[in-house]
Design a protein around this motif. Structure first.
Motif, PDB file in Angstrom:
ATOM      1  N   ILE A 116      40.704  45.043 -38.200  1.00  0.00           N
ATOM      2  CA  ILE A 116      40.906  44.645 -39.596  1.00  0.00           C
ATOM      3  C   ILE A 116      39.577  44.175 -40.165  1.00  0.00           C
ATOM      4  N   SER A 117      39.325  44.534 -41.421  1.00  0.00           N
ATOM      5  CA  SER A 117      38.051  44.192 -42.065  1.00  0.00           C
ATOM      6  C   SER A 117      37.694  42.737 -41.809  1.00  0.00           C
ATOM      7  N   ASP A 118      36.446  42.491 -41.432  1.00  0.00           N
ATOM      8  CA  ASP A 118      35.981  41.126 -41.184  1.00  0.00           C
ATOM      9  C   ASP A 118      36.305  40.203 -42.350  1.00  0.00           C
ATOM     10  N   LEU A 125      45.951  38.851 -43.302  1.00  0.00           N
ATOM     11  CA  LEU A 125      46.128  38.952 -41.845  1.00  0.00           C
ATOM     12  C   LEU A 125      47.367  38.164 -41.405  1.00  0.00           C
ATOM     13  N   LEU A 126      47.536  36.970 -41.955  1.00  0.00           N
ATOM     14  CA  LEU A 126      48.719  36.173 -41.613  1.00  0.00           C
ATOM     15  C   LEU A 126      49.991  36.898 -42.050  1.00  0.00           C
ATOM     16  N   GLN A 129      50.596  39.583 -39.471  1.00  0.00           N
ATOM     17  CA  GLN A 129      51.017  38.982 -38.194  1.00  0.00           C
ATOM     18  C   GLN A 129      52.467  38.503 -38.273  1.00  0.00           C
ATOM     19  N   TYR A 137      45.278  42.143 -33.617  1.00  0.00           N
ATOM     20  CA  TYR A 137      44.180  42.427 -34.549  1.00  0.00           C
ATOM     21  C   TYR A 137      42.841  42.021 -33.952  1.00  0.00           C
ATOM     22  N   ARG A 138      41.831  42.802 -34.287  1.00  0.00           N
ATOM     23  CA  ARG A 138      40.472  42.468 -33.892  1.00  0.00           C
ATOM     24  C   ARG A 138      39.563  42.623 -35.106  1.00  0.00           C
ATOM     25  N   SER A 139      38.536  41.864 -35.123  1.00  0.00           N
ATOM     26  CA  SER A 139      37.522  42.020 -36.159  1.00  0.00           C
ATOM     27  C   SER A 139      37.027  43.456 -36.144  1.00  0.00           C
ATOM     28  N   ARG A 142      33.621  43.834 -34.738  1.00  0.00           N
ATOM     29  CA  ARG A 142      33.532  43.725 -33.279  1.00  0.00           C
ATOM     30  C   ARG A 142      34.107  44.962 -32.618  1.00  0.00           C
TER      31      ARG A 142
END
Lengths: 377, 377
Positions: A116-118, A125-126, A129, A137-139, A142
Motif C-alpha cells: 500500500i502506498s507509503d 489503511l484502517l 484492515q 499490508y506492507r509499505s 519497502r
C-alpha cells in the motif's frame, strides 16, 4: 542553457506497461497486489492526479493478471475518466455518504498481502484492515522499492532538462547581489529563475546564510546577508513533471576564511569521491559510506548529520536512498542526489549536491555547474 | 471590506490547553492516547509545521496525565524547538538511517489503543503495528471527531476575517469581464483578489462555465466563457491561518434562461432552508436532509451529487460533515459550509455556498454577499 522544448507526453500504452510491470513486481515480492493512493505512484501508473488529496478515498488496485481497477469518489469520476491512463483501467466510483471500503474490499483477496502506498492515509489503511481483517499490508516502498527507481529514456530526458534549468538558475544567481539583502529576497530570486528556466513549480529555495547554513533544513528567513557570510543555496522543483534538486555553497566577498575553504574542500572531495563510486551493482549504502569516510577522516564526521542522498523523479525524495543500511544495488537508470555537508552549529554550513544517474559504465551528473565555492557580491 | 488587522498569535498557553483537552478527549473515547503526525492537527496542538511532509517520521504522542512528546527527525530539531508550543513538549529526535519506530514504541502502551492522524502515512502506521503488534489504532477523526471542530473566539475571529475577504473578492469579481476570456483567466483574477484581501494562500479558484459547471470538481480550464453561460465560482484559501470557502453562481449577460433561473432558485431556497435549520443539538445529517429535500421535491434530486457541507478551520475540509449518516449534534462554535448544488450534465451547474457557524441561538453566516444569480459582463 537548458533545453526548453517539452518532452513527448506519456501515452496510454506507457501507463499500461507500467501497471503491468508493477503488478508483476508485486507478485514477485510475494504480494497479492498493490493498493495505490493519490500521489506520485498513482501519477506514474495512470497519469491521474486528483485535483486535491482529501479524505475521500481514491485507490488503484493492481493484481497480476487482472485488469487494474481505479476507485474514485463519484464527483471526481469525470476527472478520472479524462486521465491519460484511463483506457486501460476499470473505473469504479463511490458516492458521498457511502463507506468506500466495502466497495474496494471485495476486489481484494481476503487473505492476501498487499503493498500500500507509503503516503496512503492511515484512515484508509484502517478501513481496509477493518473490512478484511485477515488481509495484510506492507509499505509499497519497502515491498517494491524499485517501482519508480529506474528511469526510462523519456524520464531521463525530463530529469536532464530539470537539472539543466537548475544549473542555469545557479549561474544567474551568482550575478545577483547578496550583501545587504534578506535570505528571503535571494530565495525569491532563485524561485523566479527556476520558473524562468521552465520549471512549472518551485518546491524549495533554501538560502542558509552564516549560522543559518548550519541547519540543513533551514529554508530562508529574515536574516540580512552580510559580507563575509558563507551561504548554502539548495533549490529545486518540477520541470516537465520531473524534479530538480541542486546545492551549491557560496561566499559573500572574496576574503574567504581558511576554515571555510578547508571545510568546503572536504565536502567537495566527499561529493566527488561518492560520485566516482557510482557504478551498477554497488550498494546504495556504499555511496553514503564513501562520502562519510572522507568527512570523518577530515575530523568533521559528527557534523555530517544526514544521509548522503535520495532518489528523484516525479518527486524530489524517493527511493533509492543513499544511506547506511540500504543494500539495494545500483541499477542503470536510477537517479539520485549526492549531497554531503558539514554543519558547524552557530557558525556556518557547507553542502554540495548534484543529481546523478547510473549508466552502464558509472555515473553521469545531471548538474554541471562548477563545485568551487562561488564568490558573490 | 474585510478587517485586515491580524488576530493575536496563539501562545504556548493556548497550545498546552489544547494538548491537555485532546489527551482528555482521547481518554474519554477509551483510547490510551493519540499519535499525531504533521498536518492541521499537529499545527493546532503545537503550532509546529515541518517545512515539508516527507517520509521521515514526525509524531506527537499525547496520553492523559503525561507530558506530550514530539518525535522529530534530528535535522528538523531546530525547527521543532522554535515552534510556539515547544515549551510544553518533550522533544525527542531520531537520526537518518535509524528506524524511528523503536524510538516511539517504548512510549506507547503495548496493549493500548491509539487514535492516529487520518492522514498519517500508512508506512508509519505499519511501522507502529509491527513494533507493537498488540497495540490498536483508530482514525483520529473517527475516535475524536470534535478535536478541532469547536472553534474558540480567536479562531472565529480568523474565520470571520477569511470569510469577509472572500466576500470582498466576490464583489470585485462581479466587476471584471467574463465574456471572451478563458476560465483560467478569471480564476487568476480571483486568486489575485483573495491575496489582495489578505489571504496568504489560495487553495482553489473554481471557474466552471457552461457544461464545466456541471462537474462539481472542475477547477478552471481553457474554455472561453461566452455570453449566455452560467458560471460557478468556488474559491477559497487561508487568511491568518484559517480557511475561506465560498461559492456563488453568476450568469454572463442579462438574458437568463428560465431554466437557469428556476434551478438557481431551487438551490437558493435549499441553501436558505438548510441555514435556517442550524441550531445546537441538531444532527449534522439533518442539515443535509433539509437541503436535499428541497432539491428532491423540486425534481432535481438525482443532480445533487455531493454532501451538503464540510467543516472548516485550519483546513477547508474537516469534521463535522453535513452528510447522511453523520449523527454528531451541532455545538456552538462549529463552523462548516452549506453548499447545495444542482448539476445538469453537459449543460450547466449551480451551487451556492456559505460558511456558517453555530451560535447559542442558531446559525450565523461568515459570508454575507447576496445569493441572487450575479450578472456579469
Amino acid at each position: 542553457m537548458p533545453n526548453l522544448t517539452a518532452a513527448r507526453p506519456f501515452t496510454a500504452r506507457d501507463f499500461a506497461a507500467r501497471t503491468g510491470r508493477a503488478a508483476e513486481a508485486a507478485a514477485a515480492a510475494g504480494l497479492a497486489g498493490l493498493v495505490v493512493t493519490p500521489g506520485p505512484d498513482l501519477l506514474y501508473l495512470t497519469g491521474y492526479q486528483p485535483v486535491a488529496i482529501t479524505e475521500r478515498l481514491t485507490a488503484l488496485l493492481l493484481s497480476a493478471g487482472r485488469e487494474p481497477v481505479l476507485l474514485v469518489p463519484r464527483l471526481e469520476r469525470p476527472d478520472a475518466e479524462a486521465c491519460p491512463g484511463a483506457s486501460s483501467l476499470r473505473l469504479l466510483d463511490w458516492a458521498d455518504g457511502a463507506d468506500p471500503y466495502p466497495v474496494l474490499a471485495p476486489l481484494l483477496d481476503p487473505h492476501g498481502s498487499y503493498g500500500i502506498s507509503d503516503a496512503a492515509w492511515a484512515m484508509h489503511l484502517l478501513g481496509l484492515q477493518e473490512a478484511l481483517p485477515d488481509s495484510g499490508y506492507r509499505s509499497l516502498t519497502r515491498a517494491v522499492p524499485m517501482l519508480r527507481a529506474v528511469k526510462d529514456a523519456d524520464e531521463l530526458e525530463r530529469l536532464g532538462g530539470a537539472g539543466g534549468a537548475a544549473d542555469a538558475a545557479y549561474r544567474s544567481i551568482l550575478e545577483v547581489r547578496f550583501a545587504g539583502r534578506r535570505e528571503t529576497e535571494v530565495a525569491a530570486d532563485l524561485a523566479e529563475l527556476l520558473l524562468e528556466y521552465g520549471h512549472s513549480r518551485v518546491d524549495f529555495t533554501v538560502v542558509g546564510s552564516g549560522p543559518n547554513g548550519a541547519n540543513p533544513h533551514h529554508e530562508a528567513g529574515e536574516r540580512v546577508i552580510t559580507e563575509g557570510d558563507t551561504v548554502v543555496l539548495d533549490f529545486g522543483g518540477l520541470r516537465d513533471g520531473y524534479g530538480s534538486d541542486t546545492t551549491r555553497t557560496v561566499h559573500v566577498g572574496p576574503d574567504v576564511p581558511a576554515e571555510v575553504r578547508e571545510v568546503h574542500e572536504v565536502v567537495r572531495v566527499a561529493q566527488q569521491k561518492a560520485f566516482e563510486a557510482v557504478r551498477q551493482g554497488v550498494e546504495c549504502q556504499e555511496i553514503d559510506r564513501v562520502a562519510r569516510r572522507v568527512i570523518t577522516e577530515a575530523g568533521y564526521g559528527e557534523y555530517f548529520i544526514h544521509r548522503t542522498g535520495h532518489g528523484i523523479g516525479l518527486t524530489t525524495h524517493e527511493p533509492p536512498y543513499m544511506v547506511e543500511g540500504e543494500t539495494q544495488p545500483l541499477v542503470p537508470g536510477m537517479c539520485f542526489s549526492i549531497e554531503p555537508g558539514i554543519y558547524l552549529p552557530g557558525r556556518f554550513g557547507v553542502r554540495i549536491e548534484d543529481i546523478v544517474t547510473v549508466t552502464a559504465t558509472g555515473g553521469r551528473r545531471l548538474n554541471n555547474t562548477p563545485h568551487e565555492l562561488g564568490i558573490v557580491a
